[in-house]
Design a protein around this motif. Structure first.
Motif, PDB file in Angstrom:
ATOM      1  N   TYR A  34       0.825  -1.201   0.000  1.00 51.62           N
ATOM      2  CA  TYR A  34       0.000   0.000   0.000  1.00 51.62           C
ATOM      3  C   TYR A  34       0.867   1.262   0.000  1.00 51.62           C
ATOM      4  CZ  TYR A  34      -2.879   3.822   1.687  1.00 51.62           C
ATOM      5  OH  TYR A  34      -3.482   5.048   1.826  1.00 51.62           O
ATOM      6  N   ARG A  35       1.920   1.261   0.821  1.00 50.00           N
ATOM      7  CA  ARG A  35       2.791   2.443   0.907  1.00 50.00           C
ATOM      8  C   ARG A  35       3.403   2.756  -0.451  1.00 50.00           C
ATOM      9  NH1 ARG A  35       7.786   4.111   1.107  1.00 50.00           N
ATOM     10  NH2 ARG A  35       8.616   2.019   0.704  1.00 50.00           N
ATOM     11  N   LYS A  38       0.770   4.026  -2.875  1.00 48.52           N
ATOM     12  CA  LYS A  38       0.406   5.395  -2.530  1.00 48.52           C
ATOM     13  C   LYS A  38       1.474   6.368  -3.014  1.00 48.52           C
ATOM     14  CE  LYS A  38      -2.390   8.198  -0.182  1.00 48.52           C
ATOM     15  NZ  LYS A  38      -3.804   8.386  -0.543  1.00 48.52           N
ATOM     16  N   ASN A  42      -1.244   8.687  -6.056  1.00 49.46           N
ATOM     17  CA  ASN A  42      -1.819   9.281  -4.847  1.00 49.46           C
ATOM     18  C   ASN A  42      -3.241   8.819  -4.552  1.00 49.46           C
ATOM     19  OD1 ASN A  42       0.480  10.749  -4.280  1.00 49.46           O
ATOM     20  ND2 ASN A  42      -0.140  12.466  -5.573  1.00 49.46           N
ATOM     21  N   SER A  45      -6.695   4.319  -1.574  1.00 48.45           N
ATOM     22  CA  SER A  45      -7.103   4.253  -0.173  1.00 48.45           C
ATOM     23  C   SER A  45      -7.103   2.789   0.256  1.00 48.45           C
ATOM     24  CB  SER A  45      -8.489   4.876   0.024  1.00 48.45           C
ATOM     25  OG  SER A  45      -9.465   4.178  -0.733  1.00 48.45           O
ATOM     26  N   GLN A  46      -7.199   2.542   1.560  1.00 47.62           N
ATOM     27  CA  GLN A  46      -7.124   1.175   2.052  1.00 47.62           C
ATOM     28  C   GLN A  46      -8.134   0.936   3.167  1.00 47.62           C
ATOM     29  OE1 GLN A  46      -3.515   0.178   4.135  1.00 47.62           O
ATOM     30  NE2 GLN A  46      -3.347   2.173   5.102  1.00 47.62           N
TER      31      GLN A  46
END
Length: 306
Positions: A34-35, A38, A42, A45-46
């Motif tokens: 996820y990081r 992201k 941008n 979402s999680q």
């Protein structure tokens, strides 16, 4: 000419604003995925799949973070034991599919496991196949990514940690199996694939990996700070039963040889070459040079090894 430039800019803009919801089990490797997603894009979402008990959980999130692409993974292998744990995941996927159909999601990306099939005697394999069947029958665009192991060299993390690590012994305890290989995919390469402009719903299942290692090689590369103890397969299975390490279905993930995987389909369809990242390549090259007796820095200064 001006119209062509505007069209290209419009396409670029559309690629940049793809909204993605990533539903996962919040294991360290999934958090790293996820990081990196992201950072690359941008608009991601999680949500924690462990907290999914009703559809409103998803609907409230969608109201704040509207999305058109949904990605799902459940790499918390420690949460699987007997039949109810597998049924619980299927029920969660039912909620997700109902939600995605109502909101009109365009692309469902499900991270699954290689070699799963509906009539399997292994509960893990059987229920992963049931999930795939449900997604395929939903009528929504989908992509299945069959991943054996997901890893991050820099963070020394991997998805097999919950299967291999013994909390009481504070080390990896694994079966000894010479023919057991790991088809590994580094998080960076998965992010490259997911961020590719042509990564759209193909309604297909893809086997995805960038390198093949023995189990020992895999653990030494991606978690070299943790000691390892081996047991013969039969003893590992017996100890797993009497000491409540793993249920039989999860033991088989470590003891049975994996079906042979092929990555040519995903490379062909999405025009991407999957190889170990430069950081891992440098590390492997340095190890190989060390084995050959070249231990001087000038001999090891290859591809950024130092």
């Amino acid at each position: 000419m001006t119209e062509l430039v505007l069209n290209e800019l419009s396409l670029h803009y559309k690629i940049q604003v793809i909204e993605m919801l990533y539903l996962h089990a919040h294991t360290p490797i999934e958090n790293e995925l996820y990081r990196q997603l992201k950072t690359k894009q941008n608009h991601v979402s999680q949500l924690n799949i462990h907290h999914l008990h009703d559809k409103q959980y998803l609907e409230r999130h969608h109201y704040i973070h509207p999305s058109d692409t949904l990605m799902y993974s459940f790499l918390d292998y420690a949460s699987y034991d007997y039949l109810p744990s597998f049924q619980k995941e299927v029920e969660a996927v039912d909620l997700i599919l109902e939600f995605a159909e109502e909101l009109g999601y365009k692309h469902l990306i499900f991270i699954t496991y290689p070699g799963v099939y509906y009539n399997s005697g292994n509960l893990f394999s059987q229920h992963k196949a049931i999930i795939q069947q449900k997604v395929a029958q939903s009528g929504l665009g989908f992509t299945f990514l069959a991943i054996n192991a997901l890893s991050c060299f820099e963070k020394q993390q991997h998805s097999l940690y919950p299967l291999c690590y013994n909390n009481d012994a504070e080390k990896f305890i694994i079966p000894f199996h010479r023919s057991k290989v790991i088809y590994n995919l580094e998080v960076e390469n998965l992010v490259r694939l997911l961020s590719a402009p042509n990564f759209v719903a193909m309604n297909k299942s893809y086997e995805v990996f960038d390198a093949i290692y023995s189990m020992n090689e895999f653990l030494s590369i991606f978690s070299d700070h943790i000691p390892v103890t081996h047991y013969p397969n039969f003893l590992f299975s017996f100890l797993s039963y009497i000491r409540d390490w793993h249920t039989p279905s999860m033991v088989e993930l470590l003891t049975k040889p994996l079906v042979t995987m092929q990555r040519n389909l995903v490379e062909r369809d999405f025009h991407i070459s999957l190889q170990p990242t430069p950081l891992v390549n440098s590390y492997l090259w340095r190890l190989e040079k060390g084995k050959r007796g070249f231990n001087q820095p000038d001999e090891l200064a290859w591809n950024g090894a130092f």
